[in-house]
Design an enzyme around this catalytic site. Structure first.
Site, short mmCIF file in Angstrom:
data_model
loop_
_atom_site.label_atom_id
_atom_site.label_comp_id
_atom_site.label_asym_id
_atom_site.label_seq_id
_atom_site.Cartn_x
_atom_site.Cartn_y
_atom_site.Cartn_z
N ASP A 222 40.94 28.15 37.05
CA ASP A 222 41.56 27.34 35.99
C ASP A 222 40.53 26.54 35.18
OD1 ASP A 222 44.17 28.03 37.06
OD2 ASP A 222 43.75 26.57 38.64
N LYS B 130 38.34 29.82 31.30
CA LYS B 130 37.55 31.01 30.98
C LYS B 130 38.07 31.76 29.76
CE LYS B 130 38.23 32.31 35.24
NZ LYS B 130 38.68 31.04 35.83
N GLY C 92 45.81 33.34 35.07
CA GLY C 92 46.37 33.09 33.75
C GLY C 92 45.33 32.47 32.84
N HIS C 93 44.89 33.21 31.84
CA HIS C 93 43.90 32.69 30.90
C HIS C 93 44.62 32.28 29.62
CE1 HIS C 93 40.38 34.99 33.00
NE2 HIS C 93 40.96 34.09 33.75
N GLN D 21 40.00 33.76 38.43
CA GLN D 21 39.92 32.73 39.47
C GLN D 21 38.57 31.99 39.39
OE1 GLN D 21 40.97 36.07 41.00
NE2 GLN D 21 43.00 35.55 40.36
#
Length: 423
Positions: free
Chosen positions: A16, A19, A43-44, A224
């Site tokens: 988180d 990225k 989740g980006h 991650q």
């Protein structure tokens, strides 16, 4: 950017770190963006031109027109979730069908993998890891036990291969006495398989190495964070893949001599989702304030993130195992309102002060903090580092000295324009 080389971008904390935004910002400098591990548990989030997007499996370079994006062999892919994600992007005007290539060797997350995920977590009771329930762990388990189903399998004799893999899972679930119904999920999953066939399904290791031979540049995107790496993270509270730089080699099929720069991403503070040790976690109003100011909720799960001060002991460890050449600091603006900023510079373990990341950080770890003055300035509208208040510049210089690595990019807001590249 290194022509004919691969630059790697990855998280240095517990995920988180932001990225997705950085990949989007850096993509114009590269010919190709490739994702090398993880699955739809990542989740980006990207924000630009008034729109917000959350990517789970698709590389974050997809928004920069004309760039090839590759989902590598180290990724585990859920066809139904991929279809949902891709169709949402198509509605917003982004054509993926020619620009997004998928490795034949990427493993498929089956509906029964998600059921196994839930069954295994239920068995662990209070010792559960806190997975996202997306079936990631069981899929990687099948991969290493040589029972996996891969994207390339959809091209030939797929119904038989799927039935065999499903039957194996059903036998395990029967032995666990776990009740489930995958009727609707399986229907959508099989639609996702047909949707996958519309994309170029490639031998990605050959494709990437040919691209490099042509003198083109590749940006590898990790999911991650380093502290969730299955080997070097806070085991067993980790993900199921190698999130570190070495994972780019195994997750894409490239030699280590092809690695150029390694961009390590960190927040100006620290967060963690799910169970597991977190030495600098704050349980007071300060932790809640950081969570609220930073909107610290999972992009995929919506779960509250645990928040704390920056941990330089863990960051030094991450920089070491990744060979980080440049640091990128995210969410600096979240600390704009604090009178005092703290940074963990050492641990006390059973009363003894240590400056390295130990084998076990679950018990008896107490952070040793250095206090620095806050900058009490809204930085979200700044456009150059010359505008930074002295206290923030001092904070950056302090971090660079402690971490022995330059901080090249500083993010001061969620939008791609709120990014300052330092000279």
């Amino acid at each position: 950017m290194n022509k004919g080389k691969v630059d790697v971008l990855l998280g240095l904390q517990w995920g988180d770190e932001g990225k997705g935004k950085v990949v989007d910002v850096l993509t114009p400098n590269y010919d190709v963006v490739a994702r090398f591990q993880g699955g739809p548990n990542a989740g980006h989030t990207l924000e630009f031109e008034g729109q917000k997007y959350v990517l789970r499996s698709i590389p974050s370079g997809i928004f920069q027109g004309g760039k090839v994006n590759i989902i590598g062999n180290g990724v585990v892919l859920a066809p139904d979730l991929f279809m949902e994600e891709a169709k949402a992007l198509e509605v917003s005007g982004h054509d993926l069908h020619t620009r997004l290539h998928i490795s034949k060797k990427a493993h498929l997350i089956m509906p029964t993998h998600r059921v196994l995920d839930a069954a295994y977590e239920a068995q662990k009771g209070k010792n559960k890891v806190g997975t996202t329930g997306k079936g990631i762990g069981p899929t990687y388990t099948d991969k290493v036990s040589r029972n996996g189903l891969r994207v390339g399998d959809i091209l030939e004799n797929f119904p038989k291969k799927y039935a065999q893999a499903k039957a194996r899972h059903e036998a395990i679930l029967k032995s666990l006495n776990f009740e489930y119904d995958i009727t609707e999920v399986e229907k959508k999953w099989l639609e996702g398989i047909e949707y996958l066939r519309q994309f170029p399904i490639v031998d990605s290791e050959h494709e990437i190495n040919n691209i490099l031979r042509e003198g083109k540049s590749v940006l590898c995107e990790g999911a991650q964070g380093t502290m969730l790496d299955v080997d070097f993270g806070s085991y067993p509270f980790v993900t199921s893949s190698n999130t570190i730089c070495a994972g780019a080699c195994t997750g894409l099929g490239i030699g280590p001599n092809k690695i150029g720069d390694v961009f390590g991403i960190m927040k100006a503070y620290c967060t963690r989702v799910g169970a597991g040790p977190f030495p600098t976690e704050l349980f007071d109003e300060t932790g809640k304030r950081i969570r609220d100011l930073g909107h610290e909720y999972g992009a995929v799960t919506g779960r509250e993130r645990r928040c704390g001060w920056i941990d330089l002991v863990a960051l030094k460890y991450s920089i070491m195992v990744n060979g980080v050449t440049q640091l990128i600091m995210m969410k600096s603006d979240v600390l704009d309102q604090f009178d005092t900023i703290k940074a963990c510079v050492a641990y006390k373990q059973n009363g003894v002060e240590i400056d390295y990341f130990p084998y076990n950080i679950e018990d008896g770890i107490e952070p040793v903090y250095r206090e620095l003055p806050g900058w009490k300035t809204d930085m979200t509208k700044f456009t150059s580092e010359e505008q930074f208040p002295k206290e923030f510049s001092d904070y950056v210089a302090f971090l660079e000295k402690e971490l022995e690595t330059p901080i090249k990019i500083i993010s001061i807001g969620p939008d791609r324009d709120q990014t300052i590249v330092r000279k």
